[in-house]
Design an enzyme around this catalytic site. Sequence first.
Site, PDB file in Angstrom:
ATOM      1  N   GLU A 100       0.791  -1.496  -0.205  1.00  0.00           N
ATOM      2  CA  GLU A 100      -0.065   0.066   0.173  1.00  0.00           C
ATOM      3  C   GLU A 100       0.485   1.044  -0.082  1.00  0.00           C
ATOM      4  O   GLU A 100       2.058   1.110   0.124  1.00  0.00           O
ATOM      5  CB  GLU A 100      -1.076   0.243   1.357  1.00  0.00           C
ATOM      6  CG  GLU A 100      -1.668  -0.946   1.058  1.00  0.00           C
ATOM      7  CD  GLU A 100      -3.257  -1.206   2.448  1.00  0.00           C
ATOM      8  OE1 GLU A 100      -3.215  -0.143   2.746  1.00  0.00           O
ATOM      9  OE2 GLU A 100      -3.852  -1.954   2.252  1.00  0.00           O
ATOM     10  N   HIS A 108     -11.734  10.520   6.882  1.00  0.00           N
ATOM     11  CA  HIS A 108     -11.505   8.913   7.583  1.00  0.00           C
ATOM     12  C   HIS A 108     -10.631   8.306   8.900  1.00  0.00           C
ATOM     13  O   HIS A 108     -11.445   7.211   9.262  1.00  0.00           O
ATOM     14  CB  HIS A 108     -11.382   8.348   6.144  1.00  0.00           C
ATOM     15  CG  HIS A 108     -10.290   6.766   5.641  1.00  0.00           C
ATOM     16  ND1 HIS A 108     -11.156   6.248   5.836  1.00  0.00           N
ATOM     17  CD2 HIS A 108      -9.400   6.207   6.024  1.00  0.00           C
ATOM     18  CE1 HIS A 108     -10.807   4.222   5.856  1.00  0.00           C
ATOM     19  NE2 HIS A 108      -8.827   4.988   6.349  1.00  0.00           N
ATOM     20  N   ARG A 129      -1.281   8.943   9.288  1.00  0.00           N
ATOM     21  CA  ARG A 129      -0.972   7.616   9.289  1.00  0.00           C
ATOM     22  C   ARG A 129      -0.941   6.768   7.851  1.00  0.00           C
ATOM     23  O   ARG A 129      -1.372   7.004   7.044  1.00  0.00           O
ATOM     24  CB  ARG A 129      -2.993   7.207   9.723  1.00  0.00           C
ATOM     25  CG  ARG A 129      -2.147   5.541  10.261  1.00  0.00           C
ATOM     26  CD  ARG A 129      -3.833   5.192  10.591  1.00  0.00           C
ATOM     27  NE  ARG A 129      -4.981   5.227   9.246  1.00  0.00           N
ATOM     28  CZ  ARG A 129      -5.238   4.061   8.939  1.00  0.00           C
ATOM     29  NH1 ARG A 129      -4.649   2.881   8.525  1.00  0.00           N
ATOM     30  NH2 ARG A 129      -6.399   4.351   7.418  1.00  0.00           N
ATOM     31  N   HIS A 184      -9.629  10.336   3.382  1.00  0.00           N
ATOM     32  CA  HIS A 184      -8.866   9.254   2.206  1.00  0.00           C
ATOM     33  C   HIS A 184      -9.032   9.676   0.932  1.00  0.00           C
ATOM     34  O   HIS A 184     -10.592  10.606   1.038  1.00  0.00           O
ATOM     35  CB  HIS A 184     -10.494   7.936   2.819  1.00  0.00           C
ATOM     36  CG  HIS A 184      -9.399   6.875   1.960  1.00  0.00           C
ATOM     37  ND1 HIS A 184      -9.633   6.525   0.597  1.00  0.00           N
ATOM     38  CD2 HIS A 184      -8.822   5.498   2.838  1.00  0.00           C
ATOM     39  CE1 HIS A 184      -8.247   5.002   0.083  1.00  0.00           C
ATOM     40  NE2 HIS A 184      -8.264   4.777   1.335  1.00  0.00           N
ATOM     41  N   ARG A 199      -1.578   9.270   1.790  1.00  0.00           N
ATOM     42  CA  ARG A 199      -2.949   9.770   1.627  1.00  0.00           C
ATOM     43  C   ARG A 199      -3.181  11.356   1.373  1.00  0.00           C
ATOM     44  O   ARG A 199      -3.604  11.827   0.436  1.00  0.00           O
ATOM     45  CB  ARG A 199      -3.169   9.223   2.925  1.00  0.00           C
ATOM     46  CG  ARG A 199      -3.581   7.641   2.740  1.00  0.00           C
ATOM     47  CD  ARG A 199      -4.501   7.064   3.371  1.00  0.00           C
ATOM     48  NE  ARG A 199      -4.800   5.569   3.643  1.00  0.00           N
ATOM     49  CZ  ARG A 199      -5.100   4.806   4.089  1.00  0.00           C
ATOM     50  NH1 ARG A 199      -5.879   5.209   5.328  1.00  0.00           N
ATOM     51  NH2 ARG A 199      -5.180   3.709   4.332  1.00  0.00           N
TER      52      ARG A 199
END
Length: 542
Positions: free
Chosen positions: A123, A360, A395, A251, A298
Amino acid sequence: MDKTKAHLDTTNVLIIGCGIAGATAALRLAENPDCKILVITRDPDPHESNSQYAQGGIIGRGHDDNADLLVNDILAAGAGASSPKAARILAEEGPALLQEILVNKAGVKFDSEPDGEPEYGREAAHSRRRVLHVGDGTGRAIVEGLIATMKRCPNITILPNMTAVDLITFPHHSRDPLLTYGPLVCHGAFAFDRKARTVHRYLADMTILATGGIGRIYRNTSNPFGARGDGLAMAHRAGARIVNAEYVQFHPTTLVAPGADGFLISEAVRGEGGILLTPDGRAFMADYSPQWKDLAPRDVVARAIHHQMETHGYSYVLLDIATHMEADAIRERFPNIYATCLKAGIDITREPIPVVPAAHYFCGGVLVDEWGRTNIENLYAVGEISCTGLHGANRLASTSLLEGLVWGDRSARDITRKLKECSEDLHTAREEVPQWDESGLFEDADSALIQGDMQTIQNIMWHYVGLARNEERLSRAIRELRHLWNEIETFYRTTKLSDGLIGLRNAVEVALIIAQAALHNRHSRGCHYREDSAEAEGERLI
């Protein structure tokens, strides 16, 4: 609802919430057969939690991976604000706990390669393939395994349909004025029984908040219905220290489709080769992050999409996986995303997915130490509600489930040690707690007022405390939220309790906490982007 109907229960440990963090804590505590654990959760279904909706996966230990590499990735994604100590704890303890608790104890079966070895995904901002998954329903598989295991433990009681109202703390809830000079101590919580419409007093030696993050306080959000930031608001009212509240992670990719708005399109889609495109088919992420492109952190991706939408007037951008992955592989790797999009009329094996950013994950929260302890005695916080320092200003993908696992375990181990030291003075002090009293209140909460006020909060947060912030927007948000807070607090104190009213009161308090933190922090960092900061001048939202 009058005070004669109030109800009192005592337990060794009260856990509010049963996602991965709360469930892990309960299972570890239950290893002591003498420990009585009570888990309360707002939804009728104990499986319902933020954890259940985690699609991408949970960090394991990849084939060419090690703890140092993971620590470096966490610190890089956190934009200089992540705690190295917390990152090290997660990287060193996480993989072994995953095997012990999720695989061995809860029976979670992660996807594997044909030879039986674990299948690791990659990811954004990860330097290695290290993310274990169960298709695109990892969270659901984990929660199902944990809840089933909890139900087999005789010393764990799960009570659904219970909305936490407020923490019980001394001196606030004590009749003894001399306790004013002592420390803040938590003795449990008041909770609203949604079926019986009564308030229960749950008194506990130790209390764990595992209530998730800030919920649906933004107009566009991936958070599930019913999430309102209840735990954060309760902790704040009780005097817990809240930090990093300005760091709300958006997100980059949630579905834009009738009836499915806010459905998360996992970052793993980009991890498997998905490319972001403008509606006319132009790839744009290289303009914002030449190194990472579509696998940038992100906050970078979300702001890039937002910038494209604002600059060109797009109502969405496109995420193309069909060009980069075989149709059968897409259906196997992302069965839930495929089915949900297909139901909305989008075949992701043939066409790109229309997406927009959405609120998110909450990177801030109740400040805790390495054992999940807050500044209030006997109160712990684990999971998204807590701030261990791990996430810093942004994060790293798929760290959230692992953080819940690690600090759920750590809090339980610390509580197990402390329970042996509990004195009779604590049990005597709990008799000071008064009963909940709603006598004299006869009006039911007007659902239209609750819905209207909630929508106002969501719009204020989206437009003024969103992806791009400045002093003028934030100041206006705080003025409007303060006025709304006064109206809602009056509404709350003159009206009979309901789940919706409790959630509205908490939502406006959490919104104010975030807006005030965002105004106070004049520096752009991670997912807190100030257009009027020195760092932002001359930069392109990256």
